[in-house]
Write a protein that holds these residues in place. Structure first.
Motif, PDB file in Angstrom:
ATOM      1  N   MET A 149      41.589  44.978  34.154  1.00  0.00           N
ATOM      2  CA  MET A 149      42.251  43.691  34.328  1.00  0.00           C
ATOM      3  C   MET A 149      41.766  42.963  35.575  1.00  0.00           C
ATOM      4  O   MET A 149      41.757  41.723  35.622  1.00  0.00           O
ATOM      5  N   ALA A 150      41.338  43.712  36.590  1.00  0.00           N
ATOM      6  CA  ALA A 150      40.757  43.081  37.774  1.00  0.00           C
ATOM      7  C   ALA A 150      39.451  42.376  37.409  1.00  0.00           C
ATOM      8  O   ALA A 150      39.181  41.257  37.872  1.00  0.00           O
ATOM      9  N   VAL A 151      38.637  43.023  36.576  1.00  0.00           N
ATOM     10  CA  VAL A 151      37.394  42.403  36.112  1.00  0.00           C
ATOM     11  C   VAL A 151      37.706  41.151  35.310  1.00  0.00           C
ATOM     12  O   VAL A 151      37.072  40.093  35.493  1.00  0.00           O
ATOM     13  N   TYR A 152      38.665  41.261  34.428  1.00  0.00           N
ATOM     14  CA  TYR A 152      39.055  40.133  33.568  1.00  0.00           C
ATOM     15  C   TYR A 152      39.537  38.954  34.405  1.00  0.00           C
ATOM     16  O   TYR A 152      39.071  37.815  34.230  1.00  0.00           O
ATOM     17  N   ALA A 153      40.444  39.213  35.339  1.00  0.00           N
ATOM     18  CA  ALA A 153      40.986  38.137  36.172  1.00  0.00           C
ATOM     19  C   ALA A 153      39.900  37.518  37.045  1.00  0.00           C
ATOM     20  O   ALA A 153      39.842  36.292  37.216  1.00  0.00           O
ATOM     21  N   ALA A 154      39.044  38.354  37.605  1.00  0.00           N
ATOM     22  CA  ALA A 154      37.982  37.845  38.475  1.00  0.00           C
ATOM     23  C   ALA A 154      36.991  36.987  37.693  1.00  0.00           C
ATOM     24  O   ALA A 154      36.536  35.943  38.173  1.00  0.00           O
ATOM     25  N   ALA A 155      36.647  37.434  36.489  1.00  0.00           N
ATOM     26  CA  ALA A 155      35.696  36.669  35.681  1.00  0.00           C
ATOM     27  C   ALA A 155      36.253  35.297  35.335  1.00  0.00           C
ATOM     28  O   ALA A 155      35.530  34.283  35.395  1.00  0.00           O
ATOM     29  N   LEU A 156      37.529  35.225  34.981  1.00  0.00           N
ATOM     30  CA  LEU A 156      38.131  33.937  34.670  1.00  0.00           C
ATOM     31  C   LEU A 156      38.246  33.068  35.915  1.00  0.00           C
ATOM     32  O   LEU A 156      38.114  31.841  35.846  1.00  0.00           O
ATOM     33  N   ALA A 173      34.700  46.880  40.674  1.00  0.00           N
ATOM     34  CA  ALA A 173      35.406  47.397  39.497  1.00  0.00           C
ATOM     35  C   ALA A 173      34.433  47.716  38.372  1.00  0.00           C
ATOM     36  O   ALA A 173      34.567  48.744  37.684  1.00  0.00           O
ATOM     37  N   LEU A 174      33.449  46.859  38.154  1.00  0.00           N
ATOM     38  CA  LEU A 174      32.456  47.120  37.114  1.00  0.00           C
ATOM     39  C   LEU A 174      31.619  48.350  37.448  1.00  0.00           C
ATOM     40  O   LEU A 174      31.207  49.096  36.549  1.00  0.00           O
ATOM     41  N   THR A 175      31.371  48.589  38.723  1.00  0.00           N
ATOM     42  CA  THR A 175      30.659  49.798  39.132  1.00  0.00           C
ATOM     43  C   THR A 175      31.440  51.035  38.715  1.00  0.00           C
ATOM     44  O   THR A 175      30.879  52.001  38.179  1.00  0.00           O
ATOM     45  N   TRP A 176      32.751  51.009  38.943  1.00  0.00           N
ATOM     46  CA  TRP A 176      33.588  52.155  38.565  1.00  0.00           C
ATOM     47  C   TRP A 176      33.617  52.313  37.048  1.00  0.00           C
ATOM     48  O   TRP A 176      33.498  53.431  36.526  1.00  0.00           O
ATOM     49  N   LEU A 177      33.775  51.209  36.324  1.00  0.00           N
ATOM     50  CA  LEU A 177      33.838  51.289  34.863  1.00  0.00           C
ATOM     51  C   LEU A 177      32.548  51.841  34.277  1.00  0.00           C
ATOM     52  O   LEU A 177      32.574  52.648  33.337  1.00  0.00           O
ATOM     53  N   ASP A 179      23.424  35.733  35.281  1.00  0.00           N
ATOM     54  CA  ASP A 179      24.293  36.494  36.180  1.00  0.00           C
ATOM     55  C   ASP A 179      23.861  37.948  36.208  1.00  0.00           C
ATOM     56  O   ASP A 179      23.704  38.583  35.158  1.00  0.00           O
ATOM     57  N   PRO A 180      23.661  38.521  37.401  1.00  0.00           N
ATOM     58  CA  PRO A 180      23.230  39.927  37.481  1.00  0.00           C
ATOM     59  C   PRO A 180      24.230  40.920  36.910  1.00  0.00           C
ATOM     60  O   PRO A 180      23.873  42.079  36.656  1.00  0.00           O
ATOM     61  N   LEU A 181      25.477  40.499  36.692  1.00  0.00           N
ATOM     62  CA  LEU A 181      26.464  41.397  36.107  1.00  0.00           C
ATOM     63  C   LEU A 181      26.348  41.477  34.583  1.00  0.00           C
ATOM     64  O   LEU A 181      26.918  42.376  33.966  1.00  0.00           O
ATOM     65  N   ARG A 182      25.628  40.555  33.987  1.00  0.00           N
ATOM     66  CA  ARG A 182      25.579  40.495  32.526  1.00  0.00           C
ATOM     67  C   ARG A 182      25.038  41.774  31.892  1.00  0.00           C
ATOM     68  O   ARG A 182      25.610  42.257  30.905  1.00  0.00           O
ATOM     69  N   PRO A 183      23.936  42.364  32.380  1.00  0.00           N
ATOM     70  CA  PRO A 183      23.458  43.606  31.742  1.00  0.00           C
ATOM     71  C   PRO A 183      24.500  44.718  31.752  1.00  0.00           C
ATOM     72  O   PRO A 183      24.626  45.461  30.771  1.00  0.00           O
ATOM     73  N   ALA A 232      37.144  37.399  44.815  1.00  0.00           N
ATOM     74  CA  ALA A 232      37.273  37.825  43.423  1.00  0.00           C
ATOM     75  C   ALA A 232      35.976  38.461  42.929  1.00  0.00           C
ATOM     76  O   ALA A 232      35.995  39.463  42.199  1.00  0.00           O
ATOM     77  N   ARG A 233      34.867  37.890  43.326  1.00  0.00           N
ATOM     78  CA  ARG A 233      33.575  38.429  42.889  1.00  0.00           C
ATOM     79  C   ARG A 233      33.354  39.835  43.436  1.00  0.00           C
ATOM     80  O   ARG A 233      32.858  40.719  42.723  1.00  0.00           O
ATOM     81  N   ARG A 234      33.700  40.067  44.699  1.00  0.00           N
ATOM     82  CA  ARG A 234      33.533  41.405  45.267  1.00  0.00           C
ATOM     83  C   ARG A 234      34.386  42.428  44.541  1.00  0.00           C
ATOM     84  O   ARG A 234      33.945  43.554  44.275  1.00  0.00           O
ATOM     85  N   VAL A 235      35.610  42.045  44.220  1.00  0.00           N
ATOM     86  CA  VAL A 235      36.488  42.943  43.467  1.00  0.00           C
ATOM     87  C   VAL A 235      35.891  43.226  42.096  1.00  0.00           C
ATOM     88  O   VAL A 235      35.874  44.378  41.627  1.00  0.00           O
TER      89      VAL A 235
END
Length: 345
Positions: free
Chosen positions: A299-306, A16-20, A65-69, A9-12
């Motif tokens: 939605m992939a980001v949302y599901a993975a984060a949860l 996905a965040l890279t694309w967004l 978390d490094p994704l936070r920024p 899930a984290r890899r997805v």
């Protein structure tokens, strides 16, 4: 949740965040955002969905978390697009009885981004009979009630009454599940859990029903390559007091990862890119049209984060036992497709 599920899930999520981030400008509001004949589904809806996902994710990942920024940057970008809330006040004057401005605003308000002038104006309109009597499908009404609460506006209805008129709230025969019902049920759960902020908003009978039937529904959507709805169902799975079997989640995330393009984009439906599934679009920087993949990628980001987030403090150690499934047949309801479920969603 197993370590394997969390890693997948984290890899997805990261891809996905890279694309967004790379396509952030595609969420920008254009000159037609306030036009009388503007396309809301092509302007405010994508922006509202970006805001909602980022608001939820920023509240569920730790500060380190490094994704936070990246997430915070996307949320700030979305807020700036609204003139830091000023555009909502202008929309209120143009369309006083439209609910979508409040639904979009509520996504920002849930992250602490507020505009006092708009909230005061919205509260005045919400006191009218015209607002209270606006005809809406039950799932949409549930979302509007939640948007009112998050925006500091007194809710015009009760969650319990709206809930039991939805497809999911009636515990319908499981074989009546189809695309429209799937999008309706996911949004019911999103509204009940305040978009991932608590798992305790799902009543025990609905939690038991979903725990029993979500796995076969998810498998059906994955088999049909309905990636967008599959992502939403994975978000539902992560929102329940008790998660489905780990093997179900591991298989689902593996199949979703196979559908993700190397750019990080996930199509709403169709082609996948692993070696076992050919042919598909040739790899490239723009494998899909923005409108065909932005929502499923969000939605992939949302599901993975949860899925990967630590348990919420209010829910930690207080998991409720799931009762035996109680069968209550009811007539199914017709619902609009995802675009009719409100903004965001």
């Amino acid at each position: 949740m197993t370590a394997t599920v969390a890693r997948q899930a984290r890899r997805v999520e990261e891809a996905a965040l890279t694309w967004l981030s790379a396509h952030r400008d595609r969420f920008a509001l254009g000159d037609d955002a306030l036009a009388a004949d503007g396309r809301v589904n092509g302007t405010w809806k994508p922006l509202g969905e970006l805001a909602q996902v980022c608001a939820t994710v920023s509240g569920r990942i730790p500060p380190s978390d490094p994704l936070r920024p990246c997430v915070s940057g996307l949320l700030d970008f979305a807020w700036e697009q609204t003139g830091r809330g000023e555009l909502f006040l202008r929309m209120q004057a143009l369309e006083p009885f439209a609910t979508y401005p409040l639904e979009v605003y509520a996504a920002f308000a849930s992250a602490g981004l507020r505009h006092a002038g708009y909230e005061a104006s919205a509260a005045v309109v919400a006191r009218t009979r015209g607002w209270r009597l606006t005809e809406q499908c039950p799932t949409r009404r549930l979302g509007v009630i939640g948007a009112e609460r998050r925006s500091g506006v007194p809710p015009h209805g009760r969650v319990s009454q709206a809930l039991r008129r939805t497809w999911l709230g009636g515990l319908p025969e499981p074989w009546t599940f189809e695309r429209a019902a799937g999008y309706a049920l996911t949004h019911v759960v999103f509204h009940l859990t305040d978009w991932g902020r608590t798992a305790r908003g799902v009543p025990p009978d609905l939690a038991a029903y979903l725990l029993h039937w979500l796995p076969p529904w998810l498998d059906t959507c994955l088999e049909a390559r309905m990636w967008d709805l599959s992502c939403e169902l994975l978000a539902v799975a992560a929102s329940l007091p008790t998660a489905p079997d780990a093997a179900v989640l591991q298989d689902a995330w593996h199949r979703l990862a196979a559908a993700q393009h190397t750019s990080g984009a996930i199509p709403e439906e169709g082609a996948v890119h692993d070696a076992a599934h050919r042919p598909g679009p040739e790899p490239g920087p723009e494998p899909y049209d923005f409108t065909d993949c932005y929502h499923s990628t969000l939605m992939a980001v949302y599901a993975a984060a949860l899925t990967t987030a630590p348990p919420l403090e209010a829910d930690r150690g207080t998991e409720r036992p799931v009762p035996a499934l109680v069968w209550t047949p009811s007539a199914g309801h017709h619902h609009e497709r995802r675009s009719g479920q409100g903004v965001p969603g």
